[in-house]
Design an enzyme around this catalytic site. Structure first.
Site, PDB file in Angstrom:
ATOM      1  N   LYS A 291     -12.547  -2.238   5.742  1.00 61.08           N
ATOM      2  CA  LYS A 291     -11.673  -3.074   6.559  1.00 61.08           C
ATOM      3  C   LYS A 291     -12.230  -3.175   7.983  1.00 61.08           C
ATOM      4  O   LYS A 291     -12.485  -4.254   8.481  1.00 61.08           O
ATOM      5  CB  LYS A 291     -10.248  -2.517   6.586  1.00 61.08           C
TER       6      LYS A 291
ATOM      7  N   ASP B  22      -2.229   6.544   5.966  1.00 63.03           N
ATOM      8  CA  ASP B  22      -3.251   5.673   5.381  1.00 63.03           C
ATOM      9  C   ASP B  22      -3.541   4.593   6.423  1.00 63.03           C
ATOM     10  O   ASP B  22      -2.850   3.586   6.497  1.00 63.03           O
ATOM     11  CB  ASP B  22      -2.725   5.039   4.088  1.00 63.03           C
TER      12      ASP B  22
ATOM     13  N   TRP C 175       0.834  -1.218   0.000  1.00 68.19           N
ATOM     14  CA  TRP C 175       0.000   0.000   0.000  1.00 68.19           C
ATOM     15  C   TRP C 175       0.855   1.249   0.000  1.00 68.19           C
ATOM     16  O   TRP C 175       0.530   2.235  -0.664  1.00 68.19           O
ATOM     17  CB  TRP C 175      -1.017  -0.029   1.136  1.00 68.19           C
TER      18      TRP C 175
HETATM   19  C1  LIG Z   1      -7.561  -1.753   1.283  1.00 71.46           C
HETATM   20  C2  LIG Z   1      -6.532  -0.708   1.420  1.00 71.46           C
HETATM   21  C3  LIG Z   1      -6.389   0.332   0.486  1.00 71.46           C
HETATM   22  C4  LIG Z   1      -7.248   0.430  -0.765  1.00 71.46           C
HETATM   23  O1  LIG Z   1      -8.560   0.709  -0.478  1.00 71.46           O
HETATM   24  P1  LIG Z   1      -9.608   0.909  -1.678  1.00 71.46           P
HETATM   25  O2  LIG Z   1     -10.848   1.267  -0.938  1.00 71.46           O
HETATM   26  O3  LIG Z   1      -9.709  -0.369  -2.432  1.00 71.46           O
HETATM   27  O4  LIG Z   1      -9.123   2.027  -2.531  1.00 71.46           O
HETATM   28  C5  LIG Z   1      -5.413   1.272   0.699  1.00 71.46           C
HETATM   29  N1  LIG Z   1      -4.606   1.222   1.775  1.00 71.46           N
HETATM   30  C6  LIG Z   1      -4.714   0.236   2.705  1.00 71.46           C
HETATM   31  C7  LIG Z   1      -3.786   0.226   3.879  1.00 71.46           C
HETATM   32  C8  LIG Z   1      -5.669  -0.753   2.555  1.00 71.46           C
HETATM   33  O5  LIG Z   1      -5.776  -1.733   3.466  1.00 71.46           O
END
Ligand SMILES: *Cc1c(COP(=O)(O)O)cnc(C)c1O
Length: 364
Positions: A200, A176, A102
Site C-alpha cells: 500500500k 492493522d 478489513w
Molecule cells: C490490503 C490490506 C490487507 C490485506 O493485505 P494482504 O497483503 O493482501 O494480506 C489487510 N488489511 C488492510 C487494512 C489492507 O489495506
C-alpha cells in the site's frame, strides 16, 4: 504509453525515482556483480541492505529499542491469525473494533482462537464512520484491543489513537495499519504491536512489517507453527527463514526517498493537501458524493460515487484516456476510489480534480 497517474489501492504506485534506481541497480548492485534478487540473504551484501532498511525505518518512525521490527511474508492477512496466536498469552478473549471489511476479516480469523468482544462497530451505518471511544464497550480482562486505523476499502480513517488507560492501562493496543503506515508521524509507544503489508504505502507485495513491543513476545498458543511465532523471527533478526529480500530492498529505497522528502511530517503535510483537493470538490458539488463522515475521511483512500451512476463507465473510460487509472471502486462497495498514498504526487490529484470538474460540467 504517455504519463499516467495510478490510483490503485494496492499494489500501488511507487516513487518514480525509486523504480529508476532499482532499474539502474538491477543487474549489478553496488559493484557486486549480482542483482539483489540473486543474493544470499546471509551474505554480507544483503545483510548490509537489511541493516540499512531497519535503521532507516526506525529513524523515520522513531521506533524505541524495546520494540522489535520484523520483516515477514504472508501479507497482512497472515497477521489476522498471528496476532491472536502470539498475543492471547493465556487469556481467553480479545477486543476488536469493527469499522469495515478489513476489521471483519481480522475478527473472523481471531474467532478461531478466542472469544471476540466487539468493543465497537459502525456496521449500523454501513461502515461510514469511526465509533467515538465514549461509546465503546471494552472487555477489561481481554488480552488486547485490535483496530484498523485506515479501512482501505471504505475510506474511513481514525484521526486519533484509542486510549485504553481508562479501561486497563496494561492492555496492548494492536493495529492493522497496512494502508496508512508512514503517511503521517506515529507515536509507536502507544501500541503493543502494529503490522502493515508493504504494497500500500511502502513497497512491493510480498513483505509485511511487524513492529512489536519485546515483552509481549514468546507466549504463543499451543500448536503455533514455528513460522507464526514472532519471537522466533525476532530472535533470528527476521532470518529464521528466507525473508522477502527483493521487496525489502525496494522498501529500503522508499525509506531513503522518504528521508530525502523530509520524513513523515513532511509527507503528512503533502497528504493533507492532496486529500483536501478531493474532499473540497465533494463539498462544493453534488455531482460527486463521498459517503464517509467528514471527521473520519481517509487521507489515503478516497471513495466516491457519481450522483448519476449510469455515468460510471463513461467516467472511468474518460479518466483512463487522460492517464488517470485504477479509479474503479472495490467490488464490494462499487463507485470510485482514488488511493493517494505517499508516492502519488500532488500533481496527480490536481489533474484528477481538474478532470472531475470538467466531467461534471460536461454532464450537468
Ligand atoms: C490490503 C490490506 C490487507 C490485506 O493485505 P494482504 O497483503 O493482501 O494480506 C489487510 N488489511 C488492510 C487494512 C489492507 O489495506
Amino acid at each position: 504509453m504517455g504519463h499516467i497517474f495510478n490510483f490503485s489501492a494496492g499494489p500501488a504506485v511507487l516513487p518514480t525515482e525509486v523504480l529508476q534506481q532499482a532499474r539502474d541497480e538491477m543487474l549489478d548492485w553496488h559493484g557486486s556483480g549480482m542483482s539483489v534478487m540473486e543474493m544470499s540473504h546471509r551474505g554480507k551484501e544483503f545483510m548490509s541492505i537489511a541493516a540499512k532498511v531497519e535503521a532507516d525505518l526506525r529513524e523515520l518512525v522513531g521506533i524505541p529499542a524495546n520494540y522489535k521490527v520484523l520483516f515477514l511474508s504472508g501479507g497482512a492477512s497472515s497477521q489476522f491469525a498471528m496476532v491472536p496466536m502470539n498475543l492471547l498469552r493465556g487469556k481467553k478473549s480479545a477486543n476488536y473494533v469493527n469499522t469495515g471489511e478489513w476489521s471483519k476479516k481480522a475478527i473472523k480469523e481471531a474467532k478461531k482462537y478466542c472469544t471476540v468482544n466487539i468493543a465497537a462497530s459502525s456496521e449500523d451505518a454501513n461502515f461510514t464512520y469511526v465509533p467515538p471511544q465514549d461509546a465503546w464497550h471494552v472487555d477489561p480482562g481481554a488480552a488486547y484491543l485490535h483496530y484498523t486505523p485506515n479501512e482501505t476499502i471504505g475510506g474511513v480513517e481514525f484521526n486519533w489513537i484509542p486510549d485504553l488507560s481508562r479501561v486497563n492501562g496494561d492492555m496492548p493496543l494492536v493495529a492493522d495499519i497496512s494502508s496508512s503506515f508512514m503517511s503521517r508521524p506515529l507515536d509507536i509507544t502507544r501500541f503493543g504491536l502494529i503490522y502493515a503489508g508493504a504494497q500500500k504505502n511502502m513497497g512491493p507485495a510480498g513483505l509485511t512489517v511487524v513492529i512489536a513491543r519485546e515483552d509481549l513476545l514468546g507466549a504463543t498458543v499451543p500448536g503455533t507453527p514455528t513460522m507464526f511465532d514472532y519471537k522466533i523471527h525476532a530472535d533470528n533478526d527476521s532470518m529464521y527463514n528466507t525473508p522477502p529480500t527483493y521487496p525489502m530492498y525496494i522498501a529500503g529505497l522508499v525509506f531513503e526517498w522518504l528521508k530525502k522528502k523530509g520524513g513523515l511530517s513532511a509527507m503528512e503535510s503533502i497528504n493533507i493537501a492532496k486529500a483536501k483537493l478531493l474532499y473540497d470538490l465533494f463539498d462544493t458539488t453534488d455531482f460527486y458524493r463521498c459517503p464517509v463522515a467528514r471527521a473520519d475521511r481517509s487521507r489515503m483512500n478516497v471513495p466516491f460515487t457519481l450522483k448519476n451512476t449510469a455515468l460510471d463507465d463513461e467516467f472511468l473510460k474518460q479518466a483512463q484516456a487522460r492517464g488517470l487509472i485504477q479509479l474503479k471502486g472495490h467490488r464490494s462497495v462499487g463507485g470510485m476510489r482514488a488511493s493517494i498514498y505517499n508516492a502519488m504526487p500532488l500533481e496527480g490529484v490536481r489533474v484528477l480534480v481538474e478532470f472531475m470538474k470538467e466531467f461534471a460540467s460536461n454532464h450537468a
